[in-house]
Motif scaffolding. Sequence first.
Motif, PDB file in Angstrom:
ATOM      1  N   ALA A 179     -59.993-106.875  24.134  1.00  0.00           N
ATOM      2  CA  ALA A 179     -59.997-107.006  22.673  1.00  0.00           C
ATOM      3  C   ALA A 179     -58.572-107.113  22.126  1.00  0.00           C
ATOM      4  CB  ALA A 179     -60.719-105.820  22.043  1.00  0.00           C
ATOM      5  N   VAL A 180     -57.658-106.348  22.692  1.00  0.00           N
ATOM      6  CA  VAL A 180     -56.262-106.430  22.252  1.00  0.00           C
ATOM      7  C   VAL A 180     -55.679-107.809  22.595  1.00  0.00           C
ATOM      8  CG1 VAL A 180     -53.944-105.509  22.629  1.00  0.00           C
ATOM      9  CG2 VAL A 180     -55.876-103.944  22.368  1.00  0.00           C
ATOM     10  N   VAL A 181     -55.991-108.322  23.776  1.00  0.00           N
ATOM     11  CA  VAL A 181     -55.537-109.676  24.159  1.00  0.00           C
ATOM     12  C   VAL A 181     -56.081-110.709  23.186  1.00  0.00           C
ATOM     13  CG1 VAL A 181     -55.707-111.457  25.924  1.00  0.00           C
ATOM     14  CG2 VAL A 181     -55.261-109.088  26.593  1.00  0.00           C
ATOM     15  N   LEU A 182     -57.362-110.603  22.835  1.00  0.00           N
ATOM     16  CA  LEU A 182     -57.975-111.544  21.894  1.00  0.00           C
ATOM     17  C   LEU A 182     -57.310-111.464  20.530  1.00  0.00           C
ATOM     18  CD1 LEU A 182     -60.249-113.511  21.032  1.00  0.00           C
ATOM     19  CD2 LEU A 182     -61.666-111.494  20.573  1.00  0.00           C
ATOM     20  N   SER A 183     -57.047-110.250  20.052  1.00  0.00           N
ATOM     21  CA  SER A 183     -56.432-110.089  18.740  1.00  0.00           C
ATOM     22  C   SER A 183     -55.041-110.718  18.701  1.00  0.00           C
ATOM     23  CB  SER A 183     -56.347-108.594  18.406  1.00  0.00           C
ATOM     24  OG  SER A 183     -55.753-108.391  17.145  1.00  0.00           O
ATOM     25  N   GLY A 201     -59.159-110.152   9.398  1.00  0.00           N
ATOM     26  CA  GLY A 201     -59.716-111.022  10.428  1.00  0.00           C
ATOM     27  C   GLY A 201     -60.640-110.265  11.378  1.00  0.00           C
ATOM     28  N   PRO A 202     -61.662-110.933  11.904  1.00  0.00           N
ATOM     29  CA  PRO A 202     -62.620-110.258  12.785  1.00  0.00           C
ATOM     30  C   PRO A 202     -62.036-109.829  14.128  1.00  0.00           C
ATOM     31  CG  PRO A 202     -63.094-112.610  12.656  1.00  0.00           C
ATOM     32  CD  PRO A 202     -62.046-112.328  11.630  1.00  0.00           C
ATOM     33  N   ALA A 203     -61.001-110.527  14.630  1.00  0.00           N
ATOM     34  CA  ALA A 203     -60.431-110.185  15.937  1.00  0.00           C
ATOM     35  C   ALA A 203     -59.763-108.810  15.899  1.00  0.00           C
ATOM     36  CB  ALA A 203     -59.437-111.253  16.379  1.00  0.00           C
ATOM     37  N   ALA A 204     -58.950-108.561  14.876  1.00  0.00           N
ATOM     38  CA  ALA A 204     -58.280-107.269  14.756  1.00  0.00           C
ATOM     39  C   ALA A 204     -59.291-106.149  14.527  1.00  0.00           C
ATOM     40  CB  ALA A 204     -57.267-107.304  13.608  1.00  0.00           C
ATOM     41  N   THR A 205     -60.327-106.429  13.736  1.00  0.00           N
ATOM     42  CA  THR A 205     -61.364-105.426  13.486  1.00  0.00           C
ATOM     43  C   THR A 205     -62.121-105.100  14.768  1.00  0.00           C
ATOM     44  OG1 THR A 205     -61.622-106.389  11.279  1.00  0.00           O
ATOM     45  CG2 THR A 205     -63.316-104.852  12.001  1.00  0.00           C
ATOM     46  N   ALA A 226     -62.422-101.388  16.647  1.00  0.00           N
ATOM     47  CA  ALA A 226     -63.719-100.783  16.936  1.00  0.00           C
ATOM     48  C   ALA A 226     -63.832-100.365  18.399  1.00  0.00           C
ATOM     49  CB  ALA A 226     -64.842-101.766  16.597  1.00  0.00           C
ATOM     50  N   VAL A 227     -63.342-101.205  19.294  1.00  0.00           N
ATOM     51  CA  VAL A 227     -63.458-100.903  20.719  1.00  0.00           C
ATOM     52  C   VAL A 227     -62.557 -99.723  21.097  1.00  0.00           C
ATOM     53  CG1 VAL A 227     -63.162-101.802  23.050  1.00  0.00           C
ATOM     54  CG2 VAL A 227     -64.095-103.269  21.272  1.00  0.00           C
ATOM     55  N   LEU A 228     -61.363 -99.662  20.538  1.00  0.00           N
ATOM     56  CA  LEU A 228     -60.473 -98.524  20.810  1.00  0.00           C
ATOM     57  C   LEU A 228     -61.103 -97.219  20.341  1.00  0.00           C
ATOM     58  CD1 LEU A 228     -57.057-100.147  19.846  1.00  0.00           C
ATOM     59  CD2 LEU A 228     -57.763 -99.441  22.137  1.00  0.00           C
ATOM     60  N   LEU A 229     -61.791 -97.259  19.214  1.00  0.00           N
ATOM     61  CA  LEU A 229     -62.491 -96.069  18.735  1.00  0.00           C
ATOM     62  C   LEU A 229     -63.630 -95.698  19.688  1.00  0.00           C
ATOM     63  CD1 LEU A 229     -62.765 -93.988  16.442  1.00  0.00           C
ATOM     64  CD2 LEU A 229     -64.331 -95.586  15.306  1.00  0.00           C
TER      65      LEU A 229
END
Length: 443
Positions: free
Chosen positions: A431-435, A309-313, A317-320
């Motif tokens: 991003a984590v909240v969205l995922s 899924g795009p949310a987890a991806t 990416a943002v954590l990296l």
Amino acid sequence: MVDSAITAPLIVLPEMLDHFDTDQAAWLNASAMLAGVMWAPLLGKCADVYGKRRVLLWTLAISGAGALLCAVAPSIWMFVPGRLLQGAAVAAMFLAVAIVRDVCAPRLAMVVVGIVTSGSAVLNIGSRFALEGLAERFGFQILFAGSAVIAATMAICVRAVVPESRVTTPGRIDVGGALLLGGGLAGVLSYVSLGSEFGWFAPVPLVLLACGAAALLRWLLVSRRKPEPLIDLRDLGGPLALTLLVVVLATGSYQSMLQLFPLVADVGAEQGLGYGLAGQGSVALLLAAPGVGVMLGGPLAGALAARVGPAATLAGAVLLGVAGTLGMFAGATAYPAAIFFALVLGFTVGALGTSGFNMAASLAPPERQGLVSSLVMVMVATGSVVLNFVGAAVLKSTSVAIGGDTVNSATGVYSYVTIACCAFAAAAVLAVVLSRRMSRVKE
């Protein structure tokens, strides 16, 4: 096309500053992205109404004309308007994504979007070295002449190969809303740019701030009453709003780091400023490293999005990106570290762009693909402009005089990197909240 208008000019940013005898790096660099804030939703709406292929041809023509103006501009007062026209190129990216969504099945489209958004990095890696040599021989203007040639070539190819959209939707184009949004942001960012030079409470910067804030407020009030506003804030929805916030913070942080690279590379360690990469390696290689990362990150993110899924991806990416930006504290003094973390940041933005477009597109119906994809580009442009201008203001307000020359201080450079780190960290939380939210929806 987007790279020739947005990223390639960074190679000659010091030369442009010298040529126009100015220290307004953000205006020379980020003005094209600033224009993208106005162009993207306007052209996105036009694409849904008139067809994506037709609007892509308009985009290439406008950007090519702007590049020609930049190539012949005798002063900054003609150069910046040229950059504003050239900024229409940012629409080429989301229009290409929207066309892919038209012609490909959804799972395949996620992978192809990754190729489309990052595949140009293959050409851009080699062009960095060619452009550096051409600029030294013929002047920075050759880059803008080349951008005009690329625009003309791409227009011919699009007209010959790309089919017109099968799905269009009737509607009205809110040109007034685009002018209010673009003008409002220009006023506020002009205050950020000029306030550090003339004083934060000086009359001219304050007038610009007031005019910009008034235009943005007017845009917000009018948009809430119009039946077909440029950006309908009432129809965003929670997941799409979170996606846009992640994109604006993360891409803004990345673009601000790109602006910093040539400025740090122009200073030598022997000057004793506490940073500097001059003499340690090529600036072109430093700016090419993110291209390698983009080339790898985009397709990989597309393939992962089709699986998890795009949310987890997007969250990964943002954590990296947080790690890559932190690494630039070491990269400001060590060329190998700068190359490595520039590569990491490029990988991040390749994955980020692909995941952002895929996430937004998955939340939109077919008849709104152009507009929703344009909102991602609006966030890319807004984040890039805001953090570029903020970073430039920090550098300017902390500069020091050495031997009669004004140079950026170590305090300014490391404060600049800190701001980018904070923006990436905030994006990571969102991003984590969205995922997690999207995971609950699937369950």
